[in-house]
Structure formats: C-alpha cells, structure tokens
Design a protein around this motif. Sequence first.
Motif, PDB file in Angstrom:
ATOM      1  N   THR A  12       0.831  -1.209   0.000  1.00 36.44           N
ATOM      2  CA  THR A  12       0.000   0.000   0.000  1.00 36.44           C
ATOM      3  C   THR A  12       0.865   1.259   0.000  1.00 36.44           C
ATOM      4  OG1 THR A  12      -1.848   1.124   1.082  1.00 36.44           O
ATOM      5  CG2 THR A  12      -0.172   0.197   2.531  1.00 36.44           C
ATOM      6  N   ARG A  13       0.310   2.316  -0.546  1.00 36.27           N
ATOM      7  CA  ARG A  13       1.015   3.602  -0.596  1.00 36.27           C
ATOM      8  C   ARG A  13       0.186   4.647   0.155  1.00 36.27           C
ATOM      9  NH1 ARG A  13       5.200   5.404  -3.312  1.00 36.27           N
ATOM     10  NH2 ARG A  13       5.418   7.640  -3.601  1.00 36.27           N
ATOM     11  N   VAL A  14       0.850   5.387   1.029  1.00 36.61           N
ATOM     12  CA  VAL A  14       0.174   6.441   1.795  1.00 36.61           C
ATOM     13  C   VAL A  14      -0.035   7.656   0.896  1.00 36.61           C
ATOM     14  CG1 VAL A  14       0.326   7.949   3.824  1.00 36.61           C
ATOM     15  CG2 VAL A  14       1.288   5.640   3.911  1.00 36.61           C
ATOM     16  N   PHE A  15      -1.242   8.219   0.923  1.00 34.32           N
ATOM     17  CA  PHE A  15      -1.444   9.430   0.127  1.00 34.32           C
ATOM     18  C   PHE A  15      -1.449  10.660   1.051  1.00 34.32           C
ATOM     19  CE2 PHE A  15      -5.758   8.170   1.205  1.00 34.32           C
ATOM     20  CZ  PHE A  15      -6.446   9.372   1.406  1.00 34.32           C
TER      21      PHE A  15
ATOM     22  N   PHE B   1       8.624  -0.261  -1.359  1.00 36.74           N
ATOM     23  CA  PHE B   1       7.810  -1.086  -2.271  1.00 36.74           C
ATOM     24  C   PHE B   1       6.356  -0.612  -2.332  1.00 36.74           C
ATOM     25  CE2 PHE B   1       9.047  -3.364   1.644  1.00 36.74           C
ATOM     26  CZ  PHE B   1       7.849  -3.339   2.349  1.00 36.74           C
ATOM     27  N   ALA B   2       6.095   0.623  -1.872  1.00 33.89           N
ATOM     28  CA  ALA B   2       4.739   1.174  -1.914  1.00 33.89           C
ATOM     29  C   ALA B   2       4.313   1.410  -3.363  1.00 33.89           C
ATOM     30  CB  ALA B   2       4.691   2.482  -1.127  1.00 33.89           C
ATOM     31  N   ARG B   3       3.167   0.829  -3.742  1.00 27.19           N
ATOM     32  CA  ARG B   3       2.722   0.952  -5.136  1.00 27.19           C
ATOM     33  C   ARG B   3       1.268   1.387  -5.277  1.00 27.19           C
ATOM     34  NH1 ARG B   3       2.683  -3.384  -8.593  1.00 27.19           N
ATOM     35  NH2 ARG B   3       2.629  -4.952  -6.957  1.00 27.19           N
ATOM     36  N   HIS B   4       0.391   0.822  -4.452  1.00 22.63           N
ATOM     37  CA  HIS B   4      -1.046   1.063  -4.621  1.00 22.63           C
ATOM     38  C   HIS B   4      -1.537   2.080  -3.593  1.00 22.63           C
ATOM     39  CE1 HIS B   4      -1.238  -2.040  -7.596  1.00 22.63           C
ATOM     40  NE2 HIS B   4      -0.815  -2.968  -6.746  1.00 22.63           N
ATOM     41  N   GLU B   5      -1.885   3.270  -4.084  1.00 25.42           N
ATOM     42  CA  GLU B   5      -2.246   4.358  -3.173  1.00 25.42           C
ATOM     43  C   GLU B   5      -3.594   4.108  -2.516  1.00 25.42           C
ATOM     44  OE1 GLU B   5      -1.141   8.654  -4.002  1.00 25.42           O
ATOM     45  OE2 GLU B   5      -3.312   8.717  -4.281  1.00 25.42           O
TER      46      GLU B   5
END
Length: 353
Positions: free
Chosen positions: A64-67, A180-184
């Motif tokens: 997961t990616r932090v927005f 490895f954060a990819r999906h926001e």
Amino acid sequence: MLSMKLSEFRYHLPQELVAMYPAANRDESRLIVLNRKEQTIEHKTFKDILNYFSEGDVMIINNTRVFPALLTGEKEKTGAKITVFLLRELNADARLWDVLVDPARKIRIGNKLYFGDDQLVAEVIDNTTSRGRTLRFLFDGNYEDFKKTIQVLGKTPIPEEIQRLRAIEPEDENRYQTIFARHEGAVAAPSAGLHFSREIMKRLELQGVNFAEVTLHAGLGNFRSIDVEDLTKHKMDSEEALIEEDTVKIVNLAKENKRKVCAVGTTTSKAIESSVTISGRLKPFQGWTNKFIFPPYDFSIANCMITNLHLPLSSTLMHVAAFAGFDFLMKAYREAIDQKYRFFTYGDAMLIL
C-alpha cells in the motif's frame, strides 16, 4: 484461555523512547529478536535479518502507498483555520470523501471549505457518520487533475502522537513510505516495511528468499484508542484489502515445504488472516476486512513476523501479543525499554521467530 482485557496492555513507556524521526538509514534500526520455541531474546541491527532467512522462505509485504491525506484550509465567511483528514474516497465520480475535521464543533452541513488559493473547494454534506463528516469536493476538472491537486495541497499524515511534538517535514514524504509502496490508498504507513532498503531486499533475494505482496490500505483504526475493557466488544474500522493468486501460490508452496512464512507487519498479518481456507491455506481476496486480532488467537498462515515496538493499549500491541505470546512479549518490551529501543512508527524493529 479467556480473552484478555484492555488494561492488561498498559505498560509504562518513557516519552523519550517514542521515536520522532526515522533512523538515518532504513536498514540501520535496531532489531530485537524473539525466538518463541527457545524463549530467547537477542539484540541485533536490522541488517542482521539476513541471518535468519534462507532459500525457499517467504516474506509477505504490504505494498500500500500512503497518500497526502492532510489538507489545511479555511471556513467560508469566518476564515477560521480548518484541518481536514481524508480517510476514504466514497465515490470518485461525485468527489465524495469520508473525512475527519478539526475543529469539528465549528463545522455544519452546507458549510464550504477552501484549500490553497481557492484551488479546491469542498462542501459539507453529512455530519452524522461515525468517522466525522462527508465532504463533496466542487472541482471542475477531470479526476486526474483533482487527484494531482490533492497531491500538491495535501501533507503526509504522520501519526498524531508525533505531530503533537513536531511539524510535518519534507523528509516525511519519503520516509513515511516503504520502498515497495505501489497502490495508493493508505492513511497510515505499514511501519514494519519502513526498515527495508533496496540493498537488504536484493540480498534476501540472492539468498533465495521470495517476496509476496498483499495490499491492505491501512486506516486510522490502527491508532484509534480502544475504549472498552472487554476486547471482544471492540469494533475495528474496515480496511480495503487485496490478495492476488500469485501471492497465494508463493505462500502456500512455502507452507507445504515447511519454510518460514514471514508477515512483514500487523497490516500484512491482518490481511492474510482475513482470507484462510478451512484447511489453513491462503486464498485470494478482494474486499474489506475489520479483523481485530488479540490473545488468544491461532494464526493460520505466517510462522514468523517482523513488526515495530508498539504503544501501550494499542490494537497493534494486542495483535503482536497474540503472535508472540503475551508474557514473552512483555518480557521483551521490558528489555527493550531498559536497552533504550525506539518505539512506534519511526522506531526500531522486532523479529518474532
């Protein structure tokens, strides 16, 4: 064993041991290693993680990616300063968001909020959600432009416990994100993953360790205080999760071969424990989970875990206590405090074997 009570997870943590900043380099945090079978505790650095894994072992990571979920704006007419925490997108087309507003008492349905140089305007359309408010953003451009505007105006939502003692700084944008954060979609970083550097991941891969990815968009529920003594009555916020077939194959093969299956973080552990077959194998998943893990609990998938050192009374502490064993974990925490380990999101790491 009866389920444990909230008060059992209270311990004294000196304020100076709560890490305000990350280590200078990701992989140079300290590492406390707990061996459940031998009941031993070792003190290492994170780079020593290489010595505990070998060919065929699997590390499951949360991609997961932090927005940038924190917006600072003004209320119409009064110009009062307002902070909005974007929790969850409810409807992309309608620009509807579930949010927390501070100060909440001054906001009413119909109020308009202005952000930047009026680059973004929002209207309060609901005041009754359990999380706070629903906002509709009044934005003429397309969805991509809307998201870009939020990226420009928003700030990294580092935990409130840290924000109370220091301002959000430019380096947080990078360091409050795994490599490895990819999906926001997260509003909280999967903190165990923050210790991984590209070099460590490459060296693990050269040793034959496989990485499998899951997505769990970590929410504020990980930090929300628990206000019931009986933990069976606590309800976790729902979080969106995705486990794909590729990950399922990698993990189940490692389980069949009796290899180490390591959950990197409580968010990863929560995701995989939310999708288990009757025979104890991982299966694909797409949806929402509000799983709350606390002792006693039998884990089905992971047989080791990497995590951080968690705050008293936190749901993450309870999750780890269920994995490590409560008494053993609290013994390790006492040692960690004596040895001046750094706690919380930007703190040191723990490996539980």
